[in-house]
Enzyme design. Structure first.
Site, mmCIF file in Angstrom:
data_model
loop_
_atom_site.group_PDB
_atom_site.id
_atom_site.type_symbol
_atom_site.label_atom_id
_atom_site.label_comp_id
_atom_site.label_asym_id
_atom_site.label_seq_id
_atom_site.Cartn_x
_atom_site.Cartn_y
_atom_site.Cartn_z
ATOM 1 N N LYS A 94 -9.593 2.392 -2.238
ATOM 2 C CA LYS A 94 -9.767 1.769 -0.921
ATOM 3 C C LYS A 94 -11.176 2.056 -0.411
ATOM 4 C CE LYS A 94 -7.271 1.770 3.538
ATOM 5 N NZ LYS A 94 -5.933 2.088 4.101
ATOM 6 N N CYS A 117 -5.759 -2.710 2.221
ATOM 7 C CA CYS A 117 -5.477 -2.644 3.669
ATOM 8 C C CYS A 117 -6.675 -2.900 4.596
ATOM 9 C CB CYS A 117 -4.807 -1.324 4.007
ATOM 10 S SG CYS A 117 -3.982 -1.372 5.619
ATOM 11 N N GLU A 170 0.834 -1.206 0.000
ATOM 12 C CA GLU A 170 0.000 0.000 0.000
ATOM 13 C C GLU A 170 0.871 1.261 0.000
ATOM 14 O OE1 GLU A 170 -2.240 0.470 3.604
ATOM 15 O OE2 GLU A 170 -3.715 1.806 2.666
#
Lengths: 384, 384
Positions: free
Chosen positions: B196, B233, B119
């Site tokens: 995300k 994540c 990430e």
């Protein structure tokens, strides 16, 4: 398999790994250490005498200013069947009542408030056979069957909530069978029942031959000791099932199961624990133990020869907490009682820390899921 | 922590546990054994020279009659930042390009088809500081930024699909920042980007200060080597996020992450692996490594003193398969490249065996979830 039966993962690690490294191994594998509970001597002695594994673990939580701790002790019971599977039905049931009853007595000595038995606990897990007879005779009324009456007595006698997963016969609805958990209040009254939502079609799990997907949704039972739900066996593979119990308020979700080594053992430590993490709740995974032999041989749809057993039910029952920690597992080979002490306040404490529900974007998922189930759903695929 | 740095869980087990028992421990912990891949000597030497952990594992699958195997090699790269966090922005970016570029070169020697970086790989994970300057200067256009151009060159040069998670600046929409993964085809063209979906508010993960929840839904990218998706994540804590990528057809879901020991290490082996099991797909969990120090001190909202680092990013990148097996993890302390070989046919094979989607009852959940998100939702609670 090694020559000696492999009793438990945790014990093997403790025997071989030096203390300093073991601390790191256990931190990574199991999370924050649970504390071993000092159990009463009479309980320890009774467990030894009656031949079952007795373990006690406590999870920690923070002290809050406005709420008192809500300390609960749950008991998980895993056991082998007692009589051969061709003994008369009533004798098999009675022998299991007796065996589980003597473990519950020890649970009571340990101050357990809520106890849960394994899936279909009054019978062998005979669904591998695809025979209807005599197995359907094990089915009972959830409200008025002899097993429910037996559990009501236990509940009253020991002031304990009993979760009793049975094969249910629903006489009101055409004698239908269900895989059901009956929840009995510590007052002795039947609080209600909840049915297995997801039915397997895998390996010897021929349960869809006997009963259908449950129709009781995602009920949560408010007991004196906290809000509980029951996600029966195969439902643990379905994250949405855990989620929906949690959204309805469950603080502890029991997962009474029956599952065998070859098929699922590496998944066992993962799924219920992931559910505890993802949903900020406690989960209790219970598996039966031992190998059950049947009179008539059956095949398993795997090209292998007909045989007469289902494989090894590996026990290993455990409790997982919302902070990702977990208790050691019970024995892979012996009957057992796991006593786990928890402060239910931990569920909100971890929710406030990690905020998975706040950040969950459920409106987005409700919209997407509504599309997914349409016949004309088109996957969102980007091509060059 | 032990006196020597704890390099990896797997290595510690292998050092201390006798072979017969180790076999059982590994079966229960990691599932069906992955096979170590023989990697080319030039790659092994280059990795040693360039100072990073190189591991190769292969998952097995069955041979089918109607489909050829669809063998793919994925590469997961974890790395420390190269320069101090107060070096000029352009120098930090360039140094990371160089470092990751030399690892990609080794991945190419190993025949990797799809590679994914960690990430926000072009920068320190500076969101702990809550400072906007100079960190927002690391943001780039997903379509035309220098990092995307760099990855396009890698893609063309090595015939590899590149998943490049960056801090994105969206100039078209008011200079907005996003946490984004750019997917670059092995042809060198930008296949698309995906953002995300879930943004943390936990510990030092002050990312909500910098960017909002992604608005690109659950896209799946059809590459020459299979259908892939990117769950960035914190999205790994959300089972619905994994599920929705899978429902849209993803065979491999990458989870580029940045997470630290104290907070999440015991959850790390659980969540991506559970997602692989629950969704019948491969998942690739990638975490950065090392400790990053910042010039200005910051507090963490935990009552502790101001400090200048985020804690230890513990690496431990791994790949999990739909059958519940997983590769060993990369080092906890060193840069690394994990090469994992898989036959994508395994996803359908396991789906046909376990049938979680067939038994998923999504209509029921779509209905329930639609109620859950209403303001007047009433939890389904049964009281005495």
């Amino acid at each position: 398999m090694s020559a000696t039966p492999f009793e438990s993962l945790e014990k093997t690690l403790e025997i071989h790994i030096p203390p300093e490294e073991l601390k790191e191994v256990k931190r990574i594998m199991f999370g924050k250490d649970t504390k071993t509970i000092e159990l009463p001597q009479c309980a320890v002695e009774a467990a030894a005498e009656r031949g079952f594994d007795l373990q006690g673990s406590a999870f920690s939580a923070s002290v809050e200013q406005l709420r008192q701790p809500r300390i609960v002790r749950v008991g998980l019971i895993q056991n082998q069947i007692v009589l051969p599977t061709d003994a008369p039905v009533i004798e098999q049931i009675t022998a299991l009542h007796k065996r589980v009853g003597e473990i519950v007595e020890v649970a009571a000595m340990c101050g357990v408030n809520i106890i849960c038995f394994q899936e279909a606990w009054t019978m062998p897990f005979a669904f591998c056979t695809r025979e209807k007879v005599p197995w359907t005779e094990f089915a009972e009324s959830a409200e008025e069957g002899q097993t429910t009456r037996f559990c009501q007595e236990l509940a009253r006698k020991y002031n304990v909530v009993v979760v009793s997963p049975i094969l249910e016969r629903d006489e009101v609805h055409g004698e239908t069978l269900w895989n059901t958990a009956v929840v009995i209040s510590n007052s002795g009254s039947v609080l209600g029942k909840t049915r297995k939502n997801h039915i397997p079609r895998v390996g010897d799990f021929n349960e869809s031959t006997y009963y259908m997907e449950g129709n009781t949704g995602h009920r949560v039972f408010q007991t004196q000791f906290g809000k509980i739900a029951v996600n029966i066996c195969y439902g643990r593979h379905h994250p949405l099932n855990w989620f929906m119990y949690s959204v309805n308020g469950a603080e502890i979700i029991f997962n009474p199961s029956a599952t065998v080594g070859e098929l699922s053992e590496p998944m066992w430590p993962i799924e219920a624990r992931n559910a505890a993490i993802a949903n900020h709740c406690f989960t209790c995974a219970i598996n039966r133990v031992g190998t059950e032999h049947f009179k008539n041989e059956f095949t398993s749809g795997d090209g292998k020869k007909a045989h007469t057993d289902f494989g090894h039910f590996y026990g290993s029952s455990y409790v997982a907490a919302p902070d990702g920690s977990r208790t050691p597992g019970l024995s892979r080979t012996r009957d057992g009682l796991l006593v786990a002490e928890m402060d239910l306040n931990l569920t909100r404490q971890i929710s406030d820390k990690w905020s998975f529900k706040m950040t969950g974007r459920y409106e987005m998922y409700a919209e997407e899921l509504a599309k997914v189930v349409q016949h004309d759903f088109k996957a969102n695929i980007i091509k060059e």
